[in-house]
Design an enzyme around this catalytic site. Structure first.
Site, PDB file in Angstrom:
ATOM      1  CD  GLU A  94      -8.587   4.896   0.005  1.00 37.60           C
ATOM      2  OE1 GLU A  94      -8.623   3.732  -0.521  1.00 37.60           O
ATOM      3  OE2 GLU A  94      -7.264   5.335   0.062  1.00 37.60           O
ATOM      4  CE  LYS A 153      -0.919   3.176  -3.970  1.00 37.37           C
ATOM      5  NZ  LYS A 153      -0.853   2.680  -2.704  1.00 37.37           N
ATOM      6  CG  ASP A 188      -5.305  -0.064  -1.101  1.00 43.30           C
ATOM      7  OD1 ASP A 188      -5.133   0.999  -0.682  1.00 43.30           O
ATOM      8  OD2 ASP A 188      -6.718  -0.376  -1.661  1.00 43.30           O
ATOM      9  CG  ASN A 189      -4.626   2.282  -3.602  1.00 44.26           C
ATOM     10  OD1 ASN A 189      -3.738   1.955  -2.519  1.00 44.26           O
ATOM     11  ND2 ASN A 189      -5.634   2.691  -3.439  1.00 44.26           N
ATOM     12  CG  ASP A 204      -2.009   1.013   1.152  1.00 43.65           C
ATOM     13  OD1 ASP A 204      -2.803   1.362   2.244  1.00 43.65           O
ATOM     14  OD2 ASP A 204      -2.390   1.415  -0.113  1.00 43.65           O
TER      15      ASP A 204
HETATM   16  C1  705 Z   1      11.421   3.862  -2.048  1.00 46.02           C
HETATM   17  C2  705 Z   1       9.931   4.166  -2.108  1.00 46.02           C
HETATM   18  C3  705 Z   1       9.138   2.948  -2.006  1.00 46.02           C
HETATM   19  N1  705 Z   1       9.172   2.426  -0.638  1.00 46.02           N
HETATM   20  C4  705 Z   1       8.480   2.871   0.463  1.00 46.02           C
HETATM   21  N2  705 Z   1       9.225   2.566   1.643  1.00 46.02           N
HETATM   22  C5  705 Z   1       8.585   2.887   2.995  1.00 46.02           C
HETATM   23  N3  705 Z   1       7.502   3.720   2.904  1.00 46.02           N
HETATM   24  C6  705 Z   1       7.008   4.131   1.677  1.00 46.02           C
HETATM   25  C7  705 Z   1       7.605   3.852   0.371  1.00 46.02           C
HETATM   26  N4  705 Z   1       6.775   4.339  -0.578  1.00 46.02           N
HETATM   27  C8  705 Z   1       5.834   5.091  -0.067  1.00 46.02           C
HETATM   28  N5  705 Z   1       5.919   4.924   1.417  1.00 46.02           N
HETATM   29  C9  705 Z   1       5.022   5.530   2.351  1.00 46.02           C
HETATM   30  O1  705 Z   1       3.727   4.929   2.395  1.00 46.02           O
HETATM   31  C10 705 Z   1       2.841   6.030   2.250  1.00 46.02           C
HETATM   32  C11 705 Z   1       2.234   6.299   0.834  1.00 46.02           C
HETATM   33  C12 705 Z   1       1.336   5.597   0.477  1.00 46.02           C
HETATM   34  C13 705 Z   1       0.805   5.561  -1.198  1.00 46.02           C
HETATM   35  N6  705 Z   1      -0.476   5.702  -1.246  1.00 46.02           N
HETATM   36  C14 705 Z   1      -1.073   6.326  -2.337  1.00 46.02           C
HETATM   37  O2  705 Z   1      -0.453   6.927  -3.185  1.00 46.02           O
HETATM   38  C15 705 Z   1      -2.348   6.182  -2.346  1.00 46.02           C
HETATM   39  C16 705 Z   1      -3.260   6.993  -3.164  1.00 46.02           C
HETATM   40  C17 705 Z   1      -4.410   7.033  -3.076  1.00 46.02           C
HETATM   41  C18 705 Z   1      -5.439   8.101  -4.035  1.00 46.02           C
HETATM   42  C19 705 Z   1      -6.432   7.696  -4.723  1.00 46.02           C
HETATM   43  C20 705 Z   1      -7.238   8.467  -5.607  1.00 46.02           C
HETATM   44  C21 705 Z   1      -6.621   9.883  -5.527  1.00 46.02           C
HETATM   45  F1  705 Z   1      -7.490  10.887  -6.286  1.00 46.02           F
HETATM   46  C22 705 Z   1      -5.529  10.325  -4.778  1.00 46.02           C
HETATM   47  C23 705 Z   1      -4.971   9.426  -3.833  1.00 46.02           C
HETATM   48  C24 705 Z   1      -5.349   6.020  -2.549  1.00 46.02           C
HETATM   49  C25 705 Z   1      -4.844   5.068  -1.730  1.00 46.02           C
HETATM   50  O3  705 Z   1      -5.388   3.880  -0.953  1.00 46.02           O
HETATM   51  C26 705 Z   1      -3.221   4.937  -1.791  1.00 46.02           C
HETATM   52  O4  705 Z   1      -2.520   4.079  -0.974  1.00 46.02           O
HETATM   53  C27 705 Z   1       3.579   7.229   2.643  1.00 46.02           C
HETATM   54  O5  705 Z   1       3.414   7.208   4.250  1.00 46.02           O
HETATM   55  C28 705 Z   1       4.978   7.067   2.362  1.00 46.02           C
HETATM   56  O6  705 Z   1       5.982   7.605   3.168  1.00 46.02           O
HETATM   57 MG    MG Z   2      -4.067   2.430  -0.407  1.00 48.66          MG
END
Ligand code: 705
Ligand code: MG
Length: 214
Positions: A199, A144, A169-170, A141
């Site tokens: 969500e 993406k 997810d997503n 999650d």
């Molecule tokens: C090196 C980067 C990849 N590795 C990673 N390692 C550890 N943590 C990571 C991470 N990537 C991202 N994260 C963390 O996860 C979280 C990011 C989640 C990304 N999720 C989304 O973009 C998302 C986005 C939507 C979304 C849906 C529709 C919309 F219009 C706008 C957004 C819905 C969701 O359910 C989502 O999960 C943050 O806390 C970030 O710091």
């Molecule tokens: Mg998500």
């Protein structure tokens, strides 16, 4: 200092949840994000599918990629047996700080360990760092575009066993096209799509469940 959305979510949970009651923490976050401000938690509709997959898998070891505020961390942790372990990886230290407090408030510190850093750095270390034999369930999650590279990394580090469940997810919104293309065409996985809603909104989204066949 100025608040952030995660800080506002934590403040609402502290005010409305019952300490030690994980269910009340999940409900408080859903109440806040459906009434006050949207946040990227897996939410209650997809959350019910997540609950079912967790219960059916009944995992000893779980890995979550992308903790954010800890909503799905608590949602999963509340269903685990006392001896089961959930490792959640979060690279943003501000989010990690908030999530740690939400996980503690839910009373799940004994089952949940959060690693602060990027999945790309931490997955290769999981095996030795946590004496992780293999993973029974992985919840993807995070950003993406990293679902696919991180899945490849999990395969290469020997963290998956015959029967490991990957739940993503997503896969519709925002979408994970490269991941879906790989996982649905690989003979090493058996995949199934669970349609749902994004969500807190009436937009189509869903979860992809993929069982590693070894
Ligand atoms: C090196 C980067 C990849 N590795 C990673 N390692 C550890 N943590 C990571 C991470 N990537 C991202 N994260 C963390 O996860 C979280 C990011 C989640 C990304 N999720 C989304 O973009 C998302 C986005 C939507 C979304 C849906 C529709 C919309 F219009 C706008 C957004 C819905 C969701 O359910 C989502 O999960 C943050 O806390 C970030 O710091
Ligand atoms: Mg998500």
């Amino acid at each position: 200092t100025r608040t952030s959305k995660p800080k506002r979510i934590l403040a609402y949970v502290e005010k409305h949840a019952v300490p030690g009651d994980a269910e009340s923490v999940v409900n408080a976050i859903d109440a806040y994000c459906s009434r006050v401000e949207w946040a990227m938690n897996v939410g209650s509709d997809k959350g019910k599918i997540l609950d079912r997959v967790v219960s059916e898998t009944d995992p000893d070891t779980v890995l979550e990629l992308g903790t954010y505020c800890g909503y799905s961390t608590v949602r999963i942790g509340r269903l685990l047996r006392p001896e089961a372990r959930l490792v959640t990886i979060e690279m943003n230290p501000d989010n990690a700080k908030i999530a740690k407090q939400i996980i503690a408030l839910a009373g799940l510190n004994s089952k949940i360990e959060m690693l602060v850093g990027s999945s790309s750095d931490l997955i290769p270390q999981l095996k030795k760092k946590l004496d992780m034999k293999t993973l029974d369930l992985v919840f993807l999650d995070h950003w993406k575009i990293f679902y696919l590279p991180d899945t490849r990394c999990l395969e290469e580090t020997g963290l998956l066993h015959k029967g490991t469940v990957l739940l993503a997810d997503n896969v519709v919104c925002p979408g994970t096209p490269e991941y879906l293309k790989y996982i649905r065409n690989s003979s090493r996985y058996r995949s199934e799509y669970f349609p749902s809603r994004l969500e807190y909104l009436q937009v189509e989204d869903g979860l992809e469940k993929s069982v590693f066949l070894g």
